[in-house]
Design a protein around this motif. Structure first.
Motif, PDB file in Angstrom:
ATOM      1  N   ASP A  44       0.829  -1.210   0.000  1.00 12.90           N
ATOM      2  CA  ASP A  44       0.000   0.000   0.000  1.00 12.90           C
ATOM      3  C   ASP A  44       0.862   1.257   0.000  1.00 12.90           C
ATOM      4  N   PRO A  48      -2.877   3.071  -6.549  1.00 16.39           N
ATOM      5  CA  PRO A  48      -3.137   2.115  -7.637  1.00 16.39           C
ATOM      6  C   PRO A  48      -3.572   2.794  -8.932  1.00 16.39           C
ATOM      7  N   LYS A  49      -4.222   3.958  -8.814  1.00 13.02           N
ATOM      8  CA  LYS A  49      -4.666   4.675 -10.007  1.00 13.02           C
ATOM      9  C   LYS A  49      -3.482   5.127 -10.865  1.00 13.02           C
ATOM     10  N   LYS A  52      -2.309   2.230 -13.095  1.00 16.31           N
ATOM     11  CA  LYS A  52      -3.202   2.099 -14.256  1.00 16.31           C
ATOM     12  C   LYS A  52      -2.950   3.217 -15.267  1.00 16.31           C
ATOM     13  N   TYR A  64       3.096  -5.892  -9.752  1.00 13.66           N
ATOM     14  CA  TYR A  64       3.436  -5.190  -8.511  1.00 13.66           C
ATOM     15  C   TYR A  64       3.522  -6.193  -7.368  1.00 13.66           C
TER      16      TYR A  64
END
Length: 357
Positions: A44, A48-49, A52, A64
């Motif tokens: 974490d 995550p965006k 992408k 990842y």
């Protein structure tokens, strides 16, 4: 018949030649796999965006993987089972990785956004010329306290943790360097002390803290402090910021007598198969807009000066997490002390943990 045999032999030679070429291309990373990128990071520890977004903009496919300690990361890189293209170790571990010849030099000319990293975050002892690492996030070690149980301003120094008022009411992060370090700093010693007598005295002082310790834990510390389960916690600034956002009764303090200044950094392992992709990924993450988005998501301080300007004022003006240069003067970066001395730290900390239970 002879022509048939010659034809078959020619086909076999051609196939063997093609197999050799494909193998060589695979080795240098120019087959279709050159669009694969393997990132090795803390859990974490990236929005995550952004992954992408990077995939969409570049056509790369990102794998990842995560680790939970620098030591676990080191072991994995040394074993070489997976060819990670980018990893994110902490400061002292970079020195260790360099000594073990496990890192590639980074060509910053191919990472133009490197120019946005503030000069105060460069040139530290673990990589004096930033040949092998580029800062990702930075922060401090400090004290979180809850004003439901502690009067505002009552905790300013490490020695305050020893007050009888906090009996069985302090949570400590499970980290030998940090807890031994705070004891050393409270005694006016360096957090990189290698003197065995000073280390034993620091451990003896920690034993006196034992009655105040409620638990020595890791990730759970954040949840317990948010839920008012303890009066005081010792943790890192990014974790603290998340706690403060969730519970307005919490406050974060970095003792002025000294504490740890840590850096997590991008590196390219020696075994990387996609150096070009690694450079593009690092450059993408150093884009000020992306770095600011990532800093808001993670909660730690960004060394990207252009990104800092894009952050909300409530974040960039918060001196708890973006301290002044004057306040940073007494902060110390951990050094690689070598396996024997690190084992000494670990052994003393383990003794303290057993006593504190």
């Amino acid at each position: 018949m002879k022509k048939l045999i010659i034809g078959i032999c020619s086909i076999l030679v051609l196939c063997l030649g093609l197999e050799f070429v494909v193998h060589r291309l695979s080795e240098v990373g120019v087959t279709k796999n050159s669009k694969n990128l393997i990132i090795y990071n803390w859990g974490d520890y990236i929005d995550p965006k952004l992954i992408k977004k990077f995939e969409k903009e570049t056509g790369y496919h990102v794998t990842y993987e995560t680790f939970d300690s620098n030591e676990a990361m080191y072991t994995k890189l040394k074993q070489g089972g997976t060819s990670y293209d980018v990893a994110v170790p902490s400061d002292y571990m970079i020195a260790k990785l360099r000594k073990a010849n496990l890192l590639d030099k980074i060509d910053t000319k191919k990472i133009p956004n490197f120019k946005y990293i503030g000069h105060e975050f460069l040139g530290h002892s673990f990589d004096p010329h930033n040949e092998y690492s580029i800062p990702y996030f930075w922060g401090t070690l400090g004290i979180v306290y809850n004003d439901k149980y502690v009067k505002k301003g009552a905790i300013k120094h490490w020695d305050d943790l020893w007050k009888k008022d906090y009996r069985h009411n302090i949570l400590l992060v499970d980290s030998a360097r940090d807890i031994m370090g705070l004891s050393l700093a409270s005694m006016g010693n360096s957090m990189n002390t290698t003197n065995s007598l000073k280390l034993k005295l620091a451990k003896a002082k920690l034993d006196g803290l034992g009655p105040n310790v409620k638990a020595i834990i890791s990730d759970e510390l954040k949840m317990y402090m948010i839920q008012n389960e303890a009066a005081v916690g010792v943790t890192w600034s990014g974790e603290a910021r998340t706690m403060l956002e969730e519970n307005k009764r919490l406050h974060y303090v970095v003792p002025p007598e000294g504490s740890n200044l840590w850096f997590d950094n991008f590196v390219i392992p020696k075994t990387a198969k996609n150096v070009t992709g690694a450079q593009k990924f690092i450059n993408f993450m150093l884009n000020p807009k992306n770095a600011a988005q990532n800093a808001e998501y993670i909660g730690y301080a960004t060394p990207n000066t252009a990104a800092q300007k894009l952050l909300p004022k409530t974040i960039k003006n918060d001196k708890q997490f973006y301290p002044s240069m004057q306040a940073m003067k007494n902060l110390q970066v951990y050094q690689d002390l070598g396996p024997k001395k690190i084992q000494e730290y670990n052994d003393l900390f383990l003794e303290f943990k057993m006593y504190a239970r």
